[in-house]
Write a protein that holds these residues in place. Sequence first.
Motif, short mmCIF file in Angstrom:
data_model
loop_
_atom_site.label_atom_id
_atom_site.label_comp_id
_atom_site.label_asym_id
_atom_site.label_seq_id
_atom_site.Cartn_x
_atom_site.Cartn_y
_atom_site.Cartn_z
N THR A 1 8.05 -31.87 8.22
CA THR A 1 8.58 -31.20 9.21
C THR A 1 7.58 -30.05 9.77
OG1 THR A 1 10.56 -31.72 8.08
CG2 THR A 1 10.81 -29.85 9.85
N LEU A 2 7.34 -30.10 11.02
CA LEU A 2 6.50 -29.08 11.59
C LEU A 2 7.44 -28.12 12.26
CD1 LEU A 2 3.46 -31.44 12.81
CD2 LEU A 2 4.14 -30.55 10.48
N GLY A 3 8.15 -27.06 11.92
CA GLY A 3 9.06 -26.29 12.91
C GLY A 3 9.97 -27.41 13.37
N GLU A 4 10.25 -27.26 14.83
CA GLU A 4 11.29 -28.41 15.34
C GLU A 4 10.88 -29.86 15.25
OE1 GLU A 4 14.54 -27.15 16.98
OE2 GLU A 4 13.59 -25.83 15.67
N GLY A 5 9.47 -30.08 15.01
CA GLY A 5 8.57 -31.34 15.16
C GLY A 5 8.89 -32.10 13.91
N ARG A 6 8.50 -33.43 13.82
CA ARG A 6 8.46 -34.15 12.68
C ARG A 6 7.23 -35.16 13.01
NH1 ARG A 6 13.86 -34.09 12.92
NH2 ARG A 6 13.87 -35.88 14.40
N ALA A 7 6.48 -35.04 11.99
CA ALA A 7 5.16 -36.28 11.67
C ALA A 7 5.64 -37.29 10.67
CB ALA A 7 3.96 -35.40 11.45
N TYR A 8 5.34 -38.41 10.94
CA TYR A 8 5.50 -39.41 10.02
C TYR A 8 4.21 -40.26 9.64
CZ TYR A 8 9.92 -38.97 12.38
OH TYR A 8 11.23 -38.40 13.04
N GLY A 9 4.14 -40.31 8.24
CA GLY A 9 2.95 -41.16 7.69
C GLY A 9 3.45 -42.41 7.11
N TRP A 10 2.73 -43.71 7.37
CA TRP A 10 2.95 -44.80 6.84
C TRP A 10 1.70 -45.34 5.99
CZ3 TRP A 10 5.23 -43.92 11.69
CH2 TRP A 10 6.61 -43.99 11.81
N LEU A 11 1.78 -45.49 4.86
CA LEU A 11 0.59 -46.28 4.40
C LEU A 11 0.94 -47.44 3.70
CD1 LEU A 11 -2.28 -44.90 3.35
CD2 LEU A 11 -1.26 -43.90 1.55
N ASP A 12 0.12 -48.43 4.08
CA ASP A 12 0.40 -49.71 3.62
C ASP A 12 -0.95 -50.13 2.74
OD1 ASP A 12 1.48 -52.07 3.48
OD2 ASP A 12 1.20 -52.64 5.71
N VAL A 13 -1.00 -50.39 1.55
CA VAL A 13 -2.00 -50.53 0.87
C VAL A 13 -1.86 -51.65 0.08
CG1 VAL A 13 -3.90 -49.50 -0.42
CG2 VAL A 13 -2.45 -48.05 0.74
N GLU A 14 -3.10 -52.60 -0.16
CA GLU A 14 -2.91 -53.46 -1.05
C GLU A 14 -4.00 -53.30 -2.18
OE1 GLU A 14 -3.11 -57.56 0.24
OE2 GLU A 14 -2.13 -57.26 1.90
N VAL A 15 -3.71 -53.15 -3.30
CA VAL A 15 -4.70 -52.97 -4.33
C VAL A 15 -4.95 -54.41 -5.36
CG1 VAL A 15 -4.07 -50.40 -4.41
CG2 VAL A 15 -3.20 -52.19 -6.10
N GLN A 16 -6.20 -54.36 -5.75
CA GLN A 16 -6.72 -55.31 -6.69
C GLN A 16 -5.82 -55.21 -8.01
OE1 GLN A 16 -10.83 -55.42 -8.03
NE2 GLN A 16 -11.11 -56.63 -6.24
N PRO A 17 -5.22 -56.15 -8.43
CA PRO A 17 -4.37 -56.44 -9.75
C PRO A 17 -5.23 -55.51 -10.88
CG PRO A 17 -4.22 -58.46 -8.78
CD PRO A 17 -5.30 -57.74 -7.70
N GLY A 18 -4.57 -54.68 -11.34
CA GLY A 18 -5.11 -53.92 -12.49
C GLY A 18 -5.89 -52.81 -12.39
N LEU A 19 -5.77 -52.44 -10.92
CA LEU A 19 -6.51 -51.00 -10.54
C LEU A 19 -5.77 -49.96 -10.99
CD1 LEU A 19 -8.74 -49.77 -8.66
CD2 LEU A 19 -7.06 -49.54 -6.80
N GLU A 20 -6.78 -49.27 -11.72
CA GLU A 20 -6.18 -47.94 -12.21
C GLU A 20 -6.88 -46.87 -11.64
OE1 GLU A 20 -5.44 -47.10 -16.47
OE2 GLU A 20 -5.41 -49.18 -16.84
N LEU A 21 -6.03 -45.79 -11.32
CA LEU A 21 -6.72 -44.43 -10.36
C LEU A 21 -6.67 -43.46 -11.68
CD1 LEU A 21 -5.16 -44.67 -7.03
CD2 LEU A 21 -7.53 -45.62 -7.67
N VAL A 22 -8.10 -43.04 -11.59
CA VAL A 22 -8.06 -42.06 -12.76
C VAL A 22 -9.11 -41.01 -12.12
CG1 VAL A 22 -8.96 -41.14 -14.96
CG2 VAL A 22 -8.34 -43.44 -14.64
N GLU A 23 -8.24 -39.47 -11.74
CA GLU A 23 -9.07 -38.58 -11.32
C GLU A 23 -10.12 -38.13 -12.11
OE1 GLU A 23 -6.83 -35.49 -9.62
OE2 GLU A 23 -8.37 -34.89 -8.37
#
Lengths: 168, 114
Positions: free
Chosen positions: A130-152
Amino acid sequence: MTPHETFAALLSECGRALFEAYGVSSTEASRPARVEGLDARVAAIIGFTGDSLRGSLMLGMNPEALEASRQTERDRPQDWIAELTNQLVGRFKNRLAAYDVDIVITTPLVIRGERLSPVMDGDAAPLVWTLGEGRAYGWLDVEVQPGLELVERPGAAAVAAEGEALLF
Amino acid sequence: MNKRILVVDDSPSVRQQVAMCLEQGGYQVVEANDGVEGLERLGGCAMAICDVNMPRMGGIEFAEKAAGAVPIVMLTTEGRAELIAKARAAGAKGWMVKPFKPEQLLSAVKKIVG
Ligand SMILES: [Mg+2]
């Protein structure tokens, strides 16, 4: 956290930081319970691919959000949403580098319409800033390889600081 | 006469924002949409500010071809060290991650072309 939860958290963080960089504060991203009320009139979509994942990110805005974030009056809405999406995906990419994930991104494609809302697998609700009166929308569509683990791993890939000029 | 600076970016929004910033700093601006157009419009420019991801010819290739003629600062969303090293090897003089801060951009330009 599953990879998808990590991606959603990164997207939320990247969006907030991006809008802030353009002088617009946004409230914490949340997901609407229903998609019927979405009022994005212009959106841009960027695809990305990496060794272990591929997908796309779409950023939509209602006219108020666009107006609130726009930097010059001469800027056309379609150009501005394309560049904002580019910078959002760029940030997302730079954040993923800390997880040792590298992606290649496409140039943005702009879509205009009424109540833009893509259909996606599973949770179709976008992230909403929500940006003041406005709205921004984000759609993320991701396919990952099975077993992918994300470690920072902070410092996994050095990334230049935003906005600062690095002269050689 | 004001020094002329070439701004190469496929985003009209970025070109406009950079042009506004440079014009306020007293520079003249020439715009190009990609590396190919950038090479065509390079003549008479004191330096170039160039995006990395663009259609037809990207910024690294542009730097390889143009860095012998003018100093080039890359302005991009990309921030990874290996890409920065590539630009440097191609002859670029600097790197900035978008969104840029106008005062930072102007001071980098002043340092390079005066
Ligand atoms: Mg670009």
